[in-house]
Scaffold this motif. Structure first.
Motif, PDB file in Angstrom:
ATOM      1  N   SER A 112      38.364  38.850  44.014  1.00 49.72           N
ATOM      2  CA  SER A 112      39.675  38.914  44.635  1.00 49.72           C
ATOM      3  C   SER A 112      40.119  40.362  44.813  1.00 49.72           C
TER       4      SER A 112
ATOM      5  N   VAL B 286      38.909  34.650  48.351  1.00 52.06           N
ATOM      6  CA  VAL B 286      37.659  34.511  47.623  1.00 52.06           C
ATOM      7  C   VAL B 286      37.016  33.214  48.098  1.00 52.06           C
TER       8      VAL B 286
ATOM      9  N   GLY C 230      40.865  40.200  39.595  1.00 52.07           N
ATOM     10  CA  GLY C 230      41.161  39.236  38.554  1.00 52.07           C
ATOM     11  C   GLY C 230      40.424  37.923  38.675  1.00 52.07           C
ATOM     12  N   THR C 231      39.907  37.647  39.849  1.00 56.17           N
ATOM     13  CA  THR C 231      39.159  36.413  40.078  1.00 56.17           C
ATOM     14  C   THR C 231      37.780  36.746  40.623  1.00 56.17           C
ATOM     15  N   THR C 232      36.773  36.164  40.018  1.00 58.49           N
ATOM     16  CA  THR C 232      35.404  36.310  40.510  1.00 58.49           C
ATOM     17  C   THR C 232      34.773  34.936  40.661  1.00 58.49           C
ATOM     18  N   TYR C 233      33.771  34.881  41.504  1.00 59.29           N
ATOM     19  CA  TYR C 233      33.140  33.603  41.831  1.00 59.29           C
ATOM     20  C   TYR C 233      31.678  33.893  42.131  1.00 59.29           C
TER      21      TYR C 233
END
Length: 121
Positions: free
Chosen positions: A51, A101, A55-58
């Motif tokens: 992101s 994301v 703070g956000t991973t995928y």
């Protein structure tokens, strides 16, 4: 936004490489960034995404636990640390920027030119 991926090369199975995606443009920090790869004769596939804040991973299941995506917005750069590499990781790796994301190619608005990663067995 213009993106440039670099850091590819030849590595033995089990080795590591770190890819970088450098961006130009003041708004880069407001975009999510994804890494994709395309092996010869295959479709482009999702690898990882992060992101705008980091703070956000995928991750794709195939790289989970081996690859790590991160970003440094002060440097306008996103990284992909690739560990425990396998021959099936061989591909041209692309970075892309988009609003979300996501794992789908069509969600990304801007693309870099790609960097080749070759993993020998």
């Amino acid at each position: 936004v213009q993106l440039q991926a670099c850091g590819g090369g030849l590595v033995q199975a089990g080795g590591s490489l770190r890819l970088s995606c450098a961006a130009s443009g003041r708004t880069f920090s407001s975009y999510a960034v994804g890494w994709f790869r395309q092996a010869p004769g295959k479709e482009r596939e999702f690898v990882a995404a992060i992101s705008w804040s980091g703070g956000t991973t995928y991750y794709a299941d195939s790289v989970k636990g081996r690859f790590t995506i991160s970003r440094d917005n002060a440097k306008n750069t996103v990284y992909l640390q690739m560990n425990s590499q396998k021959p099936e990781d061989t591909a041209v790796y692309y970075c892309a920027a988009g609003n979300f994301v996501a794992a789908q190619v069509y969600e990304y608005l801007y693309w870099g030119q790609g960097t080749l990663v070759t993993v020998s067995s």
